[in-house]
Scaffold this active site. Structure first.
Site, mmCIF file in Angstrom:
data_model
loop_
_atom_site.group_PDB
_atom_site.id
_atom_site.type_symbol
_atom_site.label_atom_id
_atom_site.label_comp_id
_atom_site.label_asym_id
_atom_site.label_seq_id
_atom_site.Cartn_x
_atom_site.Cartn_y
_atom_site.Cartn_z
ATOM 1 N N ILE A 1 29.664 -5.267 -28.358
ATOM 2 C CA ILE A 1 28.736 -4.195 -27.960
ATOM 3 C C ILE A 1 29.337 -2.880 -28.451
ATOM 4 O O ILE A 1 30.554 -2.789 -28.651
ATOM 5 C CB ILE A 1 28.517 -4.165 -26.431
ATOM 6 C CG1 ILE A 1 29.856 -4.112 -25.695
ATOM 7 C CG2 ILE A 1 27.694 -5.365 -25.978
ATOM 8 C CD1 ILE A 1 29.735 -3.864 -24.214
ATOM 9 N N LYS A 2 28.471 -1.875 -28.602
ATOM 10 C CA LYS A 2 28.967 -0.607 -29.139
ATOM 11 C C LYS A 2 29.381 0.325 -27.998
ATOM 12 O O LYS A 2 28.687 1.295 -27.685
ATOM 13 C CB LYS A 2 27.889 0.046 -30.009
ATOM 14 C CG LYS A 2 27.842 -0.547 -31.419
ATOM 15 C CD LYS A 2 26.724 0.033 -32.255
ATOM 16 C CE LYS A 2 27.061 1.353 -32.872
ATOM 17 N NZ LYS A 2 27.987 1.286 -34.003
ATOM 18 N N VAL A 3 30.505 -0.018 -27.361
ATOM 19 C CA VAL A 3 31.044 0.835 -26.287
ATOM 20 C C VAL A 3 31.746 2.008 -26.940
ATOM 21 O O VAL A 3 32.591 1.807 -27.822
ATOM 22 C CB VAL A 3 32.144 0.096 -25.482
ATOM 23 C CG1 VAL A 3 32.548 0.920 -24.267
ATOM 24 C CG2 VAL A 3 31.733 -1.280 -25.094
#
Ligand code: PLP
Length: 307
Positions: free
Chosen positions: A153-155
């Site tokens: 995920i693009k944290v």
């Protein structure tokens, strides 16, 4: 031309969208974001947002992992973005940056008991890796495992890892870094997935190998299969396979398809853009600008009437 943002549930000039210095996500990286391209088609005087829905599906997954609760459906995110792009009125390639974040002005490391909010803004943006062929080095920074920070995920917080790798590569005279997993397999660039061509076959690291499952990666896998009859093998890749591959290229929303010319001072193939890479680039650029009728479902038009 001034740009706009969707911020605190309204459309406002980008210059007026400001957050407070105590905002939780600024301190602890508690946000997820997306990068979406809008591609200008000069003949149709139209901007096409590429795979908008898939980007917001990935954002939703990130929100779920980070316990960011937002009332918007995927369709609402898409509608907000199209309306924002229309208001901005650009006649060039654009980049859309949605961010879902812990918005409480409150200190303390945690994910619970915090408010969440969402904003999105748009800027004009041309090529990211501004080179025809990238010169790369293997980073001394390893990609985190899923049990450290989920790379799928693009944290925003995970991007310090990417920033270490990118700056190390640029300061050493390269265009981009290639990161390995903690167990030493090839993962991805600092903002791109990676593909190799070996004996006429496409090879790319699997999603369980600490990569972001890129939407461009998925696009290239589908285009290679449908348009070139080329299947992609998803498997672990050793570092030295990069040196001996026939062709190598990056894929990403920002980087599109960027050929890799060199890794660790070893030339890839004959040091020219490879045949398969070239063919994929041609199809991909037609597809993202809305010039390939078969893939118009992936392209959301911004303007109701051509501008
Ligand atoms: C670390 C990383 N890998 C891969 C990609 C490519 O993903 P996509 O094709 O969805 O832009 C990105 C860009 O979002 C990225 O930041």
């Amino acid at each position: 031309m001034p740009s706009y943002a969707y911020f605190h549930k309204q459309f406002v000039p980008l210059s007026e969208a400001k957050i407070g210095i105590m905002t939780h996500s600024l301190h602890y990286g508690t946000a997820v974001f997306e990068g979406i391209r809008g591609n200008w088609n000069p003949d149709q005087k139209q901007i096409y947002l590429f795979r908008l829905k898939e980007h917001y599906e990935r954002l939703r997954n990130g929100c779920h992992v980070l316990k960011i609760d937002l009332p918007h459906s995927i369709d609402e995110f898409c509608q907000i973005t199209v309306e924002l792009a229309e208001r901005c009125g650009f006649h060039e390639d654009i980049y859309v940056r949605p961010v879902a974040y812990k918005s409480s002005e409150s200190l303390g490391v945690r994910l619970h008991d915090l408010d969440s909010d969402f904003f999105v803004f748009i800027i004009p943006w041309g090529p990211y890796l501004d080179v025809d062929k990238a010169r790369c080095s293997i980073s001394s920074w390893r990609r985190p495992d899923d049990n450290v920070i989920p790379p799928q995920i693009k944290v925003s917080g995970i991007y310090i890892n990417n920033a270490f790798a990118k700056t190390e590569a640029v300061e050493n005279g390269f265009d981009e870094a290639i990161m390995l997993s903690s167990d030493g397999y090839v993962c991805e660039g600092s903002g791109e997935n990676i593909f190799l061509v070996i004996d006429g076959k496409l090879v790319t690291p699997p999603c369980y190998n600490s990569i972001l499952p890129g939407i461009t990666r998925d696009t290239v896998i589908k285009l290679a299969q449908n348009e070139l009859g080329l299947a992609t093998i998803e498997r672990q890749i050793d570092r030295s396979e990069l040196y001996t591959a026939d062709e190598c290229f990056f894929t990403g929303t920002a980087a599109n398809i960027t050929p890799i010319a060199e890794v660790d001072h070893r030339k890839i193939g004959n040091n020219e853009i490879g045949e398969i890479t070239k063919r994929l680039q041609k199809i991909y650029f037609d597809v993202i600008r809305g010039n390939h009728p078969k893939y118009l479902d992936w392209c959301t038009p911004v303007y109701k009437k051509a501008k």
